[in-house]
Motif scaffolding. Structure first.
Motif, short mmCIF file in Angstrom:
data_model
loop_
_atom_site.label_atom_id
_atom_site.label_comp_id
_atom_site.label_asym_id
_atom_site.label_seq_id
_atom_site.Cartn_x
_atom_site.Cartn_y
_atom_site.Cartn_z
N ASN A 1 -0.50 14.38 -1.13
CA ASN A 1 -1.27 15.00 -2.21
C ASN A 1 -0.54 16.23 -2.76
O ASN A 1 -0.96 17.36 -2.56
N TYR B 1 0.86 -1.18 0.00
CA TYR B 1 0.00 0.00 0.00
C TYR B 1 0.90 1.24 0.00
O TYR B 1 1.79 1.37 0.84
N LEU C 1 -3.05 4.59 -1.84
CA LEU C 1 -3.96 5.21 -0.88
C LEU C 1 -3.84 6.72 -1.00
O LEU C 1 -2.73 7.25 -0.91
N SER C 2 -4.94 7.40 -1.20
CA SER C 2 -4.92 8.85 -1.43
C SER C 2 -5.67 9.58 -0.32
O SER C 2 -6.79 9.20 0.03
N VAL D 1 -10.39 5.63 3.88
CA VAL D 1 -9.38 4.64 3.50
C VAL D 1 -9.98 3.26 3.24
O VAL D 1 -9.52 2.52 2.37
N ARG D 2 -11.01 2.92 4.00
CA ARG D 2 -11.57 1.57 3.92
C ARG D 2 -11.87 1.13 2.48
O ARG D 2 -11.48 0.03 2.08
N PRO D 3 -12.54 1.94 1.64
CA PRO D 3 -12.83 1.50 0.28
C PRO D 3 -11.58 1.36 -0.60
O PRO D 3 -11.63 0.73 -1.65
N GLN D 4 -10.46 1.96 -0.16
CA GLN D 4 -9.23 1.88 -0.94
C GLN D 4 -8.43 0.61 -0.63
O GLN D 4 -7.49 0.29 -1.35
N PHE D 5 -8.80 -0.10 0.44
CA PHE D 5 -8.11 -1.33 0.82
C PHE D 5 -8.69 -2.52 0.05
O PHE D 5 -9.87 -2.54 -0.30
N ARG E 1 4.75 8.08 -6.06
CA ARG E 1 3.76 7.03 -6.32
C ARG E 1 4.04 6.32 -7.63
O ARG E 1 4.08 5.09 -7.69
N ARG F 1 -7.64 12.90 1.46
CA ARG F 1 -8.57 13.91 0.96
C ARG F 1 -7.92 15.29 0.96
O ARG F 1 -8.15 16.09 0.06
N VAL G 1 -1.02 -0.90 -4.33
CA VAL G 1 -2.33 -0.29 -4.09
C VAL G 1 -2.09 1.12 -3.56
O VAL G 1 -1.43 1.30 -2.53
#
Length: 344
Positions: free
Chosen positions: A279, A274, A304-305, A327-331, A287, A307, A302
């Motif tokens: 940003n 990860y 992770l971005s 973060v959860r949906p990005q895992f 990245r 906000r 994977v």
């Protein structure tokens, strides 16, 4: 004063067993003669019980984890809850809690120590050796102010009360308290150190021109939190990585800059990485480079971005729950169950 052995320290801690549990196992609670908690790492739960008073079954401070069959004393609790490795660090932490003076140094032949070259790995190792655990120091206050309250697995962080700072070659040397982070290679060998000088009056960085500096061999190495296995995360800053660890109990490493993040070395066991990007344009470049290197090594990357600017800014301004929701949906789904449930 005689040097204490482990049984002496464990006995002293046992006499203050409840105070030790309240400090190091704060996720648990007292029930009768025992302190109940999930495990020695301070995970919430009830499977581990610590004896608070001497009894025919054993002395105060002894514990057993009914889920795993593990058992030990309060020195083991300090080691696991603080993420320490060397017994010396565990003993130092125990003495700090007990407000004991440091032990007398062992007699050594008189010898003059050759100064280590400035900024060298050897200078970094000597600095870390002179530092102390962060528990109860302004390092924890500084991190708490940034929303970083779960400090399990942060044995790579240390505290130095009077760390040298020199603005430039022509200015006098100053001393400030500092958070010292050990930079290590894949074999765990210390190759460098990162210093964050702190303000002793308020929970912030010291009011100096460059409150963060690194020394030693950094390229490819990192400040590590947890042992890298088949899944881990990597980011730039220490605070950024520790912010993610508030919601995901996963091995992570802080490379200390975008350029060093792009060049970080992968453990042989790594299968999924990860990448916690900052940003900004430098974060985008790190990245892209890291994704390309991971792909070439057969490692799933994977991204992770955050906000906002980085994950610590997200944690401070949005809160832990919002950061978790971001973060959860990005895992990868199986990693949500494996790592985010444990950190909850």
């Amino acid at each position: 004063m005689a040097r204490e052995n482990p049984s002496d320290l464990a006995h002293r801690l046992g006499r203050q067993a409840e105070a030790v549990c309240r400090h190091y196992l704060a996720s648990g609670r007292r029930e009768g003669r025992y302190w109940l908690v999930g495990d020695a790492r301070n995970t919430p739960g009830r499977s581990m019980y610590v004896r608070l008073k001497d009894s025919p079954k054993g002395p105060a401070g002894k514990w057993t984890d009914a889920a795993t069959g593990e058992h030990g004393d309060l020195l083991d609790v300090i080691r696991e809850s603080c993420g320490l490795i060397d017994f010396k660090d565990v003993a130092d932490e125990a003495r700090t809690f007990l407000a004991m003076p440091p032990p007398e140094p062992e007699p050594r032949p008189h010898e003059r120590r050759t100064p280590a070259p400035v900024g060298s790995p050897e200078a970094a190792r000597r600095l870390i050796k002179m530092a102390q655990p962060i528990s109860g120091t302004i390092v924890t206050t500084y991190l708490h102010e940034r929303g970083i309250t779960d400090l399990r697995g942060t044995g790579s962080l240390h505290y130095h009360p009077r760390c040298y700072y020199r603005p430039d070659d022509y200015s006098p040397t100053e001393t400030w308290p500092a958070m010292i982070a050990a930079v290590t290679d894949l074999n765990g060998r210390i190759t460098g150190a990162h210093r964050t000088w702190l303000d002793p009056q308020r929970p912030d960085k010291a009011p100096i021109e460059t409150p963060r500096r690194a020394m030693g061999d950094l390229l490819g190495n990192a400040v590590r939190f947890g042992l890298g296995t088949e899944v881990m995360a990597a980011g730039e800053g220490i605070e950024t990585v520790l912010s993610l660890r508030q919601i995901a109990d996963m091995p992570m490493m802080a490379a200390l800059s975008a350029a060093h993040l792009a060049a970080c070395q992968f453990p042989d066991t790594l299968r999924r990485l990860y990448i916690a990007r900052d940003n900004d344009p430098a974060g985008d470049g790190a990245r892209d480079s890291l994704v390309e290197r991971a792909d070439a090594a057969g490692i799933e990357a994977v991204v992770l971005s955050p906000r906002l600017g980085d994950f610590n800014e997200d944690l401070r301004k949005l809160g832990r729950d919002a950061l978790g929701a971001l973060v959860r949906p990005q895992f990868v789904p199986q990693d949500v169950a494996r790592f985010m449930t444990l950190a909850a």
